[in-house]
Motif scaffolding. Structure first.
Motif, short mmCIF file in Angstrom:
data_model
loop_
_atom_site.label_atom_id
_atom_site.label_comp_id
_atom_site.label_asym_id
_atom_site.label_seq_id
_atom_site.Cartn_x
_atom_site.Cartn_y
_atom_site.Cartn_z
N PRO A 1 0.83 -1.20 0.00
CA PRO A 1 0.00 0.00 0.00
C PRO A 1 0.87 1.25 0.00
O PRO A 1 2.06 1.19 0.32
CB PRO A 1 -0.78 -0.12 1.31
CG PRO A 1 0.15 -0.86 2.21
CD PRO A 1 0.90 -1.83 1.32
N SER A 2 0.26 2.37 -0.34
CA SER A 2 1.01 3.61 -0.44
C SER A 2 0.13 4.79 -0.01
O SER A 2 -1.08 4.75 -0.18
CB SER A 2 1.47 3.81 -1.89
OG SER A 2 2.02 5.08 -2.09
N ALA A 3 0.79 5.81 0.51
CA ALA A 3 0.10 7.06 0.82
C ALA A 3 0.99 8.21 0.37
O ALA A 3 2.16 8.27 0.70
CB ALA A 3 -0.19 7.18 2.30
N ILE B 1 1.28 12.01 0.88
CA ILE B 1 0.73 12.95 1.85
C ILE B 1 1.31 14.34 1.62
O ILE B 1 2.52 14.55 1.70
CB ILE B 1 1.03 12.47 3.29
CG1 ILE B 1 0.37 11.09 3.48
CG2 ILE B 1 0.53 13.47 4.31
CD1 ILE B 1 0.71 10.42 4.77
N ARG C 1 -4.26 14.11 0.63
CA ARG C 1 -3.67 12.78 0.81
C ARG C 1 -4.28 11.85 -0.22
O ARG C 1 -5.49 11.87 -0.43
CB ARG C 1 -3.95 12.24 2.20
CG ARG C 1 -3.27 13.04 3.29
CD ARG C 1 -3.72 12.60 4.65
NE ARG C 1 -3.11 13.47 5.65
CZ ARG C 1 -2.51 13.03 6.75
NH1 ARG C 1 -2.50 11.75 7.03
NH2 ARG C 1 -1.97 13.87 7.58
N TYR D 1 -4.33 7.75 -1.20
CA TYR D 1 -4.01 6.40 -0.79
C TYR D 1 -4.21 5.48 -1.98
O TYR D 1 -5.26 5.55 -2.64
CB TYR D 1 -4.90 5.98 0.38
CG TYR D 1 -4.73 6.88 1.58
CD1 TYR D 1 -3.82 6.55 2.58
CD2 TYR D 1 -5.42 8.07 1.71
CE1 TYR D 1 -3.62 7.38 3.68
CE2 TYR D 1 -5.24 8.91 2.79
CZ TYR D 1 -4.33 8.56 3.77
OH TYR D 1 -4.13 9.37 4.85
N GLU D 2 -3.23 4.62 -2.24
CA GLU D 2 -3.31 3.77 -3.41
C GLU D 2 -2.39 2.57 -3.25
O GLU D 2 -1.57 2.50 -2.35
CB GLU D 2 -2.90 4.55 -4.66
CG GLU D 2 -1.47 5.08 -4.59
CD GLU D 2 -1.10 5.99 -5.74
OE1 GLU D 2 -1.80 6.01 -6.75
OE2 GLU D 2 -0.08 6.67 -5.63
N ALA E 1 -4.23 0.05 1.75
CA ALA E 1 -4.16 1.51 1.62
C ALA E 1 -5.39 2.15 2.25
O ALA E 1 -5.30 3.20 2.89
CB ALA E 1 -4.03 1.91 0.15
N MET F 1 -4.84 2.24 5.83
CA MET F 1 -3.96 3.36 6.17
C MET F 1 -4.75 4.65 6.29
O MET F 1 -4.52 5.46 7.20
CB MET F 1 -2.86 3.52 5.10
CG MET F 1 -1.83 2.42 5.09
SD MET F 1 -0.72 2.52 3.66
CE MET F 1 0.19 4.01 4.02
N MET F 2 -5.70 4.86 5.36
CA MET F 2 -6.52 6.06 5.40
C MET F 2 -7.38 6.07 6.66
O MET F 2 -7.48 7.10 7.34
CB MET F 2 -7.41 6.14 4.17
CG MET F 2 -8.26 7.39 4.13
SD MET F 2 -9.39 7.44 2.72
CE MET F 2 -10.58 6.22 3.21
N ASP G 1 -5.25 7.04 9.54
CA ASP G 1 -4.94 8.48 9.53
C ASP G 1 -6.14 9.34 9.92
O ASP G 1 -5.97 10.46 10.40
CB ASP G 1 -4.41 8.90 8.16
CG ASP G 1 -3.00 8.43 7.92
OD1 ASP G 1 -2.34 7.94 8.86
OD2 ASP G 1 -2.54 8.52 6.76
#
Length: 93
Positions: free
Chosen positions: A6-8, A10, A15, A17-18, A41, A44-45, A48
């Motif tokens: 996963p990736s963020a 920022i 932001r 997320y993908e 991802a 992760m969102m 956050d």
């Protein structure tokens, strides 16, 4: 592999997320992609946004599904499609 990356991105006001991997045009629309990275991802969102309990539950459901090894995608040794794997994760929630 990339199915679990996963990736963020920022910034100061935005932001995104993908999943780290690309669009996978060779399997697009074929129900073959491992959705774990995009689900992670999303977790992760949630984290956050302060919804850590929901993020933890989602991550735990993904990990349990993979660990069980029954309904998993081809990239990790299974035969399930994207939708079937996702439905199995949802059922764990």
């Amino acid at each position: 592999g990339l199915g679990f990356a996963p990736s963020a991105n920022i910034g100061d006001k935005t932001r995104i997320y993908e999943a780290v991997h690309g669009s996978a045009p060779d399997i697009a629309g074929q129900d073959k992609a491992n959705p774990s990275a995009i689900l992670m991802a999303f977790a992760m969102m949630l984290n956050d946004l302060g919804m850590t309990d929901k993020a933890d539950k989602l991550n735990a459901a993904i990990q349990a599904q993979v660990a069980e090894g029954k309904v998993i995608t081809a990239d990790i040794g299974g035969t399930a499609g994207t939708k079937e794997f996702t439905q199995a994760v949802i059922a764990r929630l």
